[in-house]
Every structure is written in C-alpha cells, then in structure tokens.
Scaffold this active site. Structure first.
Site, PDB file in Angstrom:
ATOM      1  N   SER A  62      39.991  43.057 -21.404  1.00 41.21           N
ATOM      2  CA  SER A  62      41.309  42.697 -20.881  1.00 41.21           C
ATOM      3  C   SER A  62      41.430  43.061 -19.407  1.00 41.21           C
ATOM      4  O   SER A  62      40.688  43.905 -18.887  1.00 41.21           O
ATOM      5  CB  SER A  62      42.412  43.412 -21.666  1.00 41.21           C
ATOM      6  OG  SER A  62      42.437  42.984 -23.008  1.00 41.21           O
ATOM      7  N   HIS A  67      45.462  47.032 -19.814  1.00 43.96           N
ATOM      8  CA  HIS A  67      45.052  48.338 -20.311  1.00 43.96           C
ATOM      9  C   HIS A  67      45.994  49.427 -19.819  1.00 43.96           C
ATOM     10  O   HIS A  67      46.316  50.373 -20.557  1.00 43.96           O
ATOM     11  CB  HIS A  67      43.617  48.638 -19.864  1.00 43.96           C
ATOM     12  CG  HIS A  67      42.584  47.919 -20.674  1.00 43.96           C
ATOM     13  ND1 HIS A  67      41.368  47.504 -20.157  1.00 43.96           N
ATOM     14  CD2 HIS A  67      42.572  47.550 -21.981  1.00 43.96           C
ATOM     15  CE1 HIS A  67      40.663  46.917 -21.107  1.00 43.96           C
ATOM     16  NE2 HIS A  67      41.363  46.930 -22.216  1.00 43.96           N
ATOM     17  N   THR A 227      40.025  38.173 -35.416  1.00 41.37           N
ATOM     18  CA  THR A 227      39.508  37.249 -36.422  1.00 41.37           C
ATOM     19  C   THR A 227      38.214  37.756 -37.022  1.00 41.37           C
ATOM     20  O   THR A 227      37.778  38.874 -36.744  1.00 41.37           O
ATOM     21  CB  THR A 227      39.302  35.856 -35.788  1.00 41.37           C
ATOM     22  OG1 THR A 227      38.937  34.930 -36.809  1.00 41.37           O
ATOM     23  CG2 THR A 227      38.228  35.876 -34.719  1.00 41.37           C
TER      24      THR A 227
END
Length: 233
Positions: A62, A67, A227
């Site tokens: 990210s 963060h 996922t």
C-alpha cells in the site's frame, strides 16, 4: 494530495507525511522512521514514492500514507506488550512498523510483557520474501524469538490460536465484514479494515470491554481483494 508526500529518502517521506498531518503522533513517526521501506519493495529506487507498488502474485504494498493512516488509527491499542494481527501482510512492511509500536524491550526494567505481531498471508512465496525483508531491516532477532511471526494461511479466518488481538490490520478489501476477525478482537480492541467490492470503505471496528462491537466508516478507498490464492492474479 497524498502523492506530494513522496521523498528522496525514507526520512523525507516520513517528514512530508507529518507536514501533511497524515502522521500526527510522535510514536508513529518514530516507528516509521525506524523501518526502511526500501527493504520491502521490489524496486528500491521507487521506495519512497507515496504510491502503492506491485510486489508480485497480484499483490501490492500500500501507499505509505495508507500505512500511516492505519498506524495512527490503531495507535490507542498499540501499547507496549500488545498483540497484533496483520492480515494480508504482503511485503512485511507494516508488520515491522506495528512491531516497533508494541515492542517492550525498549521500555526498560518493569516492562511486563513482550509485544507480538502476527502476519498472515495466503501467498507462501510472499511469506518467505517478507521474512527475508524483515531480517534485512534488522528484525531477525524478533523473528527468531517469536516476537514477529509470519505464516501462510487464509487471512479471512484469522489465527485464533494466537489471539485475541488488541489490534487487527487488514491490508486487502473483504467483500463483507469477516466475522472470524471480529471474534478474534480482544475486549477492548480495534480493527482497521477495507470492506466492499466495487465501492470500498475503510471501517474502524471497535470492541469494548463488554464485547459490544461498533463499526464506523472512515474513508473511501480502492484495495486489492481479500481472496483465495487461486483467485489472486
């Protein structure tokens, strides 16, 4: 704009986020200064850009400002000795920052417990790479002593054997709120999690001392999905 926080060095990147008031606490600033982002990216020449970057296997690290938002949001629960779960730990970067916030070996005599950060990542190759990254950034002893643990697994299910957790960070978007992660929050505890598919929001999930849960939307985001390994790509 967050991209304006990009710096030529790790210290400059952190200073720019502080100037932009993304980082507002001295503790988060000090922790992020200690962790060199260049140890956790595929292209070190771009390490201090305030943008997400691919790390392989359909995953990203990210942007630094996200963060920083996560660390600031979870900070009230990141006390020395706290137990933290980092779901979708990827490169290991935020696990390192979180460890710097909960480690108690710098608190001097009388520190009653040792903070622990558990990272869970479903791509085993990223687990191995993240452990290498953490060692490269000087946290090899913490890994060897079990103060930082990174495992391969389904982050949506958490890691109940290591819980309950004072703080949980989730680095990928769950389509709906994962009940298992809420269950593994300590009382009190807090989770920072992106939720949604086409439209995503960061939620702050608080569990109070009585076990009552409150979900508060914070901001709109766009994360990779939380996922299965075979759906990542």
């Amino acid at each position: 704009m967050a991209w304006r926080c990009t710096g030529a060095t790790n210290a400059e990147l952190i200073n720019n986020m502080a100037k932009a008031e993304i980082i507002t606490s001295d503790r988060v600033r000090a922790a992020m200064v200690k962790v060199d982002r260049a140890c956790f990216v595929r292209r070190p020449s771009s390490a201090y850009e305030d943008s997400p970057q691919p790390i392989g296997y359909g995953a990203t690290i990210s942007a630094p400002h996200m963060h920083a938002h996560a660390a600031e949001n979870l900070l009230p629960f990141l006390h020395p000795g706290a137990r933290v779960l980092d779901v979708g730990s990827g490169s290991g970067y935020l696990s390192a920052v979180l460890y710097e916030l909960v480690r108690s070996d710098s608190q001097g005599p009388g520190a009653e417990s040792t903070g622990k950060v558990v990272g869970i990542e479903h791509v085993s190759e990223l687990v191995d790479w993240s452990i290498h990254n953490l060692r490269k950034d000087g946290l090899g002893n913490a890994i060897d002593e079990g103060k930082i643990k990174v495992v391969a697994g389904d982050g949506r299910k958490g890691l109940p054997e290591d819980g309950p957790f004072d703080a949980i960070h989730v680095g990928a978007a769950a389509p709906t709120m994962p009940a298992a992660l809420v269950e593994q929050l300590a009382s009190p505890g807090r989770m920072f999690i992106p939720v949604g598919t086409h439209v995503q929001q960061i939620f702050q999930v608080d569990k109070d001392a009585n076990g009552d849960v409150t979900e508060t939307p914070l901001l709109d985001v766009m994360y990779v999905p939380l996922t299965d390994r075979d759906k990542q790509g």
